[in-house]
Enzyme design. Structure first.
Site, PDB file in Angstrom:
ATOM      1  N   LYS A   1       0.859  -0.991  -0.188  1.00 51.76           N
ATOM      2  CA  LYS A   1      -0.422   0.150   0.102  1.00 51.76           C
ATOM      3  C   LYS A   1       1.177   1.734   0.185  1.00 51.76           C
ATOM      4  O   LYS A   1       1.959   1.354   0.765  1.00 51.76           O
ATOM      5  CB  LYS A   1      -0.935  -0.385   1.079  1.00 51.76           C
ATOM      6  CG  LYS A   1      -2.201   1.122   1.346  1.00 51.76           C
ATOM      7  CD  LYS A   1      -2.688   0.513   2.150  1.00 51.76           C
ATOM      8  CE  LYS A   1      -2.585   1.784   3.766  1.00 51.76           C
ATOM      9  NZ  LYS A   1      -2.189   3.285   3.608  1.00 51.76           N
TER      10      LYS A   1
ATOM     11  N   ASP B   1      -3.497   4.417  -2.044  1.00 59.22           N
ATOM     12  CA  ASP B   1      -4.759   4.847  -1.171  1.00 59.22           C
ATOM     13  C   ASP B   1      -4.431   6.312  -0.420  1.00 59.22           C
ATOM     14  O   ASP B   1      -3.614   6.774  -0.272  1.00 59.22           O
ATOM     15  CB  ASP B   1      -4.018   4.117   0.260  1.00 59.22           C
ATOM     16  CG  ASP B   1      -5.143   4.336   1.412  1.00 59.22           C
ATOM     17  OD1 ASP B   1      -6.172   4.527   1.009  1.00 59.22           O
ATOM     18  OD2 ASP B   1      -5.147   4.023   2.274  1.00 59.22           O
TER      19      ASP B   1
ATOM     20  N   LYS C   1      -7.430   8.223  -1.188  1.00 63.47           N
ATOM     21  CA  LYS C   1      -8.668   8.561  -1.075  1.00 63.47           C
ATOM     22  C   LYS C   1      -9.105  10.378  -1.536  1.00 63.47           C
ATOM     23  O   LYS C   1      -9.687  10.305  -0.909  1.00 63.47           O
ATOM     24  CB  LYS C   1      -9.168   8.587   0.267  1.00 63.47           C
ATOM     25  CG  LYS C   1      -8.884   7.340   1.005  1.00 63.47           C
ATOM     26  CD  LYS C   1      -8.797   7.607   3.236  1.00 63.47           C
ATOM     27  CE  LYS C   1      -7.956   7.157   3.858  1.00 63.47           C
ATOM     28  NZ  LYS C   1      -6.889   6.009   4.172  1.00 63.47           N
TER      29      LYS C   1
ATOM     30  N   ASP D   1     -13.650  14.001  -4.511  1.00 66.73           N
ATOM     31  CA  ASP D   1     -13.866  15.344  -5.774  1.00 66.73           C
ATOM     32  C   ASP D   1     -15.301  15.409  -6.204  1.00 66.73           C
ATOM     33  O   ASP D   1     -15.832  14.312  -6.822  1.00 66.73           O
ATOM     34  CB  ASP D   1     -12.379  15.895  -6.020  1.00 66.73           C
ATOM     35  CG  ASP D   1     -12.494  17.213  -7.017  1.00 66.73           C
ATOM     36  OD1 ASP D   1     -13.619  17.066  -7.028  1.00 66.73           O
ATOM     37  OD2 ASP D   1     -10.929  17.296  -6.122  1.00 66.73           O
TER      38      ASP D   1
ATOM     39  N   THR E   1     -12.280   5.556  10.576  1.00 64.60           N
ATOM     40  CA  THR E   1     -11.890   5.300  12.413  1.00 64.60           C
ATOM     41  C   THR E   1     -11.771   6.209  12.616  1.00 64.60           C
ATOM     42  O   THR E   1     -12.286   6.051  14.796  1.00 64.60           O
ATOM     43  CB  THR E   1     -11.204   4.272  11.984  1.00 64.60           C
ATOM     44  OG1 THR E   1     -10.204   4.479  11.328  1.00 64.60           O
ATOM     45  CG2 THR E   1     -12.008   2.821  11.177  1.00 64.60           C
TER      46      THR E   1
ATOM     47  N   ARG F   1       3.091  -1.171  10.356  1.00 63.78           N
ATOM     48  CA  ARG F   1       3.817  -1.735  11.768  1.00 63.78           C
ATOM     49  C   ARG F   1       3.695  -2.412  12.076  1.00 63.78           C
ATOM     50  O   ARG F   1       5.753  -3.506  12.189  1.00 63.78           O
ATOM     51  CB  ARG F   1       3.447  -0.612  13.504  1.00 63.78           C
ATOM     52  CG  ARG F   1       3.539   0.859  13.052  1.00 63.78           C
ATOM     53  CD  ARG F   1       2.793   1.758  14.046  1.00 63.78           C
ATOM     54  NE  ARG F   1       1.374   1.776  13.506  1.00 63.78           N
ATOM     55  CZ  ARG F   1       0.686   2.338  14.351  1.00 63.78           C
ATOM     56  NH1 ARG F   1       0.971   3.996  15.090  1.00 63.78           N
ATOM     57  NH2 ARG F   1      -0.647   2.612  13.644  1.00 63.78           N
TER      58      ARG F   1
HETATM   59  O1  C5P Z   1       1.009   0.549  11.336  1.00 63.20           O
HETATM   60  P1  C5P Z   1      -0.799   0.153  11.186  1.00 63.20           P
HETATM   61  O2  C5P Z   1      -0.967  -1.869  10.401  1.00 63.20           O
HETATM   62  O3  C5P Z   1      -1.423   0.915  12.214  1.00 63.20           O
HETATM   63  O4  C5P Z   1      -1.153   0.640   8.736  1.00 63.20           O
HETATM   64  C1  C5P Z   1      -2.098   0.693   9.421  1.00 63.20           C
HETATM   65  C2  C5P Z   1      -2.144   1.219   7.527  1.00 63.20           C
HETATM   66  O5  C5P Z   1      -3.517   1.207   7.587  1.00 63.20           O
HETATM   67  C3  C5P Z   1      -2.336   2.760   7.869  1.00 63.20           C
HETATM   68  O6  C5P Z   1      -1.317   2.972   6.209  1.00 63.20           O
HETATM   69  C4  C5P Z   1      -2.814   3.492   8.266  1.00 63.20           C
HETATM   70  O7  C5P Z   1      -2.774   5.334   7.793  1.00 63.20           O
HETATM   71  C5  C5P Z   1      -4.660   2.578   7.017  1.00 63.20           C
HETATM   72  N1  C5P Z   1      -5.835   2.604   8.116  1.00 63.20           N
HETATM   73  C6  C5P Z   1      -5.971   2.338   9.771  1.00 63.20           C
HETATM   74  N2  C5P Z   1      -7.149   2.424   9.411  1.00 63.20           N
HETATM   75  C7  C5P Z   1      -7.823   2.480   8.892  1.00 63.20           C
HETATM   76  C8  C5P Z   1      -8.212   3.404   7.497  1.00 63.20           C
HETATM   77  C9  C5P Z   1      -6.749   3.195   6.998  1.00 63.20           C
HETATM   78  O8  C5P Z   1      -5.081   1.486  10.046  1.00 63.20           O
HETATM   79  N3  C5P Z   1      -9.823   3.191   9.157  1.00 63.20           N
END
Ligand code: C5P
Length: 234
Positions: free
Chosen positions: A32, A59, A61, A64, A123, A214
């Site tokens: 991603k 990603d 998003k 527009d 979220t 992460r």
């Molecule tokens: O590091 P982590 O596993 O939390 O990363 C999750 C990824 O998914 C990040 O790129 C974050 O921006 C994205 N994301 C999220 N929650 C959402 C939508 C996207 O964590 N509701």
């Protein structure tokens, strides 16, 4: 099974992202690329990640007017991405324009159309932020409403939180692909993700793809971390 892991390249420079992509590529299904990396490194980063042999989920998003989103989607298809995101609150006309642009541009480029994924309620929103902007304040009802609008508008996939998967599976056609972040294995340090599922739980609930940041890129050995997550799904 196909590998449902999408590793998030949430890193500030092209060099760091490519190093991770080359290391982890055989152990995941896609990468991603989000706003941080895309704005810093430009569209060329998509091509360079594609050159590792991996699929790319762009990603950004988009939200527009329909004409502008359609053109942005067409540009993304020409970059050869396999998934991309738009905001469902852009409305039915915007979503239809995005899906049509994906299909038409792919046809003209001799490619498969990417999966255009609808983002419902971020979220980071709760009842008070939804009512602040004049929306249905019940988060669950607003997610369902936007998800059903997305499907009626021709989208074939949605991004949702892990805790929304089971409920959406009850109301959506089974062909709809659900992509979910908020995945934690339990091995990592506590961070800002509060409502999480393990990779296995999310797949069992009906996820099609898992976005994992992460737990892979911040692991001492990212390749091994991705392999262990995939093994946990077998
Ligand atoms: O590091 P982590 O596993 O939390 O990363 C999750 C990824 O998914 C990040 O790129 C974050 O921006 C994205 N994301 C999220 N929650 C959402 C939508 C996207 O964590 N509701």
């Amino acid at each position: 099974m196909q590998n449902p892991i999408i590793a998030a390249l949430d890193l500030p420079t092209a060099e760091q992202a490519l190093q991770l992509a080359r290391e982890v590529s055989p152990a995941v299904g896609a990468f991603k690329i989000g706003k941080e990396l895309f704005v810093a490194a430009g569209p060329d980063i998509v091509k360079r990640v594609r050159d590792t042999g991996a699929s790319v989920f762009l990603d950004l998003k988009f939200h527009d007017i329909p004409n502008t989103v359609a053109k942005a989607v067409a540009s993304a298809v020409r970059l050869d991405v396999q998934m991309l995101t738009i905001h469902t609150c852009g409305g039915g006309a915007m979503m239809r324009a995005a899906e049509e642009a994906a299909q038409q541009t792919a046809l003209h480029s001799g490619r498969n159309a990417p999966l255009v994924l609808g983002v419902t309620v971020l979220t980071s929103h709760d009842a008070s932020t939804l009512s602040e902007i004049g929306c249905e304040a019940n988060v669950g009802r607003q997610v369902e409403r936007l998800a059903q609008l997305a499907v009626r508008s021709g989208l074939r996939g949605l991004v949702c939180s892990p805790l929304e998967i089971a409920g959406l599976r009850l109301i959506l056609p089974e062909t709809i692909q659900l992509v979910t972040p908020g995945i934690r294995t339990g091995a990592e340090q506590a961070d800002d993700q509060k409502r999480t599922l393990t990779p296995r739980q999310a797949m069992d609930a009906g996820a099609s793809w898992l976005v994992i940041g992460r737990p892979i890129y911040a692991a001492p050995n990212p390749r091994e971390a991705a392999e262990m997550i995939f093994a946990s799904l077998q």
